[in-house]
Design a protein around this motif. Sequence first.
Motif, short mmCIF file in Angstrom:
data_model
loop_
_atom_site.label_atom_id
_atom_site.label_comp_id
_atom_site.label_asym_id
_atom_site.label_seq_id
_atom_site.Cartn_x
_atom_site.Cartn_y
_atom_site.Cartn_z
N PRO A 83 22.84 -4.03 -4.62
CA PRO A 83 23.41 -5.35 -4.96
C PRO A 83 24.86 -5.42 -4.48
O PRO A 83 25.54 -4.39 -4.37
N HIS A 84 25.31 -6.62 -4.19
CA HIS A 84 26.64 -6.81 -3.62
C HIS A 84 27.68 -6.88 -4.74
O HIS A 84 28.15 -7.96 -5.12
N LEU A 85 28.06 -5.72 -5.24
CA LEU A 85 28.96 -5.66 -6.38
C LEU A 85 30.40 -5.37 -6.00
O LEU A 85 31.33 -5.89 -6.62
N ALA A 92 25.02 2.15 -7.04
CA ALA A 92 23.78 2.20 -7.80
C ALA A 92 24.07 2.41 -9.29
O ALA A 92 23.41 1.81 -10.15
N ARG A 93 25.05 3.23 -9.58
CA ARG A 93 25.41 3.47 -10.99
C ARG A 93 25.92 2.18 -11.63
O ARG A 93 25.56 1.85 -12.77
N LEU A 94 26.76 1.44 -10.90
CA LEU A 94 27.24 0.15 -11.41
C LEU A 94 26.07 -0.80 -11.66
O LEU A 94 26.04 -1.52 -12.66
N ALA A 95 25.12 -0.79 -10.74
CA ALA A 95 23.96 -1.68 -10.88
C ALA A 95 23.14 -1.33 -12.12
O ALA A 95 22.68 -2.22 -12.84
N ILE A 96 22.97 -0.04 -12.38
CA ILE A 96 22.23 0.39 -13.57
C ILE A 96 23.02 0.06 -14.84
O ILE A 96 22.45 -0.43 -15.83
N HIS A 108 22.84 -7.66 -17.69
CA HIS A 108 24.05 -8.33 -18.20
C HIS A 108 24.56 -9.42 -17.26
O HIS A 108 25.66 -9.92 -17.44
N SER A 109 23.79 -9.77 -16.25
CA SER A 109 24.17 -10.82 -15.29
C SER A 109 25.58 -10.62 -14.73
O SER A 109 26.46 -11.47 -14.88
N PRO A 110 25.81 -9.47 -14.07
CA PRO A 110 27.15 -9.21 -13.54
C PRO A 110 27.53 -10.22 -12.46
O PRO A 110 26.67 -10.75 -11.74
N ARG A 111 28.82 -10.48 -12.34
CA ARG A 111 29.33 -11.40 -11.33
C ARG A 111 29.61 -10.61 -10.06
O ARG A 111 30.63 -9.94 -9.93
N GLY A 112 28.69 -10.65 -9.11
CA GLY A 112 28.86 -9.92 -7.87
C GLY A 112 29.64 -10.71 -6.84
O GLY A 112 30.21 -11.76 -7.14
#
Length: 215
Positions: free
Chosen positions: A116-118, A184-188, A193-197
């Motif tokens: 994901p584009h975080l 990947a850790r951030l994604a998990i 929690h619907s992160p704002r990427g």
Amino acid sequence: MSEEAQLRELMCLLAKSMFDRGLTGGSTGNISARTSDGGLLVSPSGSCFGRLDPARLSRFDAKGMLVSGDKPTKEMPLHSAFYDTRSTAGAVVHLHSCHSVALSMMPEADEDDFLPHLTPYAIMKLGKVKLLPFFMPGDAAIGDAVKGLAGKRSAVMLANHGPVVAAKDVEAACNAIEELEDTARLAILTRGHSPRGLSETQVQNLVTKFNVEWE
């Protein structure tokens, strides 16, 4: 110290650093790097990243013949596939890092754009990461799958197995694969929690500014 001796020491130093920080455990993971004469140095079969011996690394000549050191990792087809299809590849690293493996097992995992584009750095260092299906470890079909990408990806994720990254040199490859695992850790951690990427515009600006491969 010769250039090759320095490379041997660096490969073992970086591998131990990743092992010590839990990025791959036991006798998992493998690492390789181009030598100045066109050959390869490769971590041996069954070796532990925390205890690699510079003198025992598998040494291949420019024709792909094993000339010294221990028996190489069974994942040689995987490494060779990157060198054969990416002229810029000077090193390849494969880990069994937990968070990226966990993310590969999620039902929503995107096969064409795995991460994901975080954050900007995963995009800058990796481009799009291809999620490949599960293969038996050491299966030559893994190499065929990488070759099927025709050199268009510097990083792949082997489902239920681990990430693989090719880069210009061994330090760049290790930095990039660590970025993959961190993302990947951030994604998990943020899953559910619907992160704002990053927005698509922000991603494209990064791709343009840093000349990222993005196919």
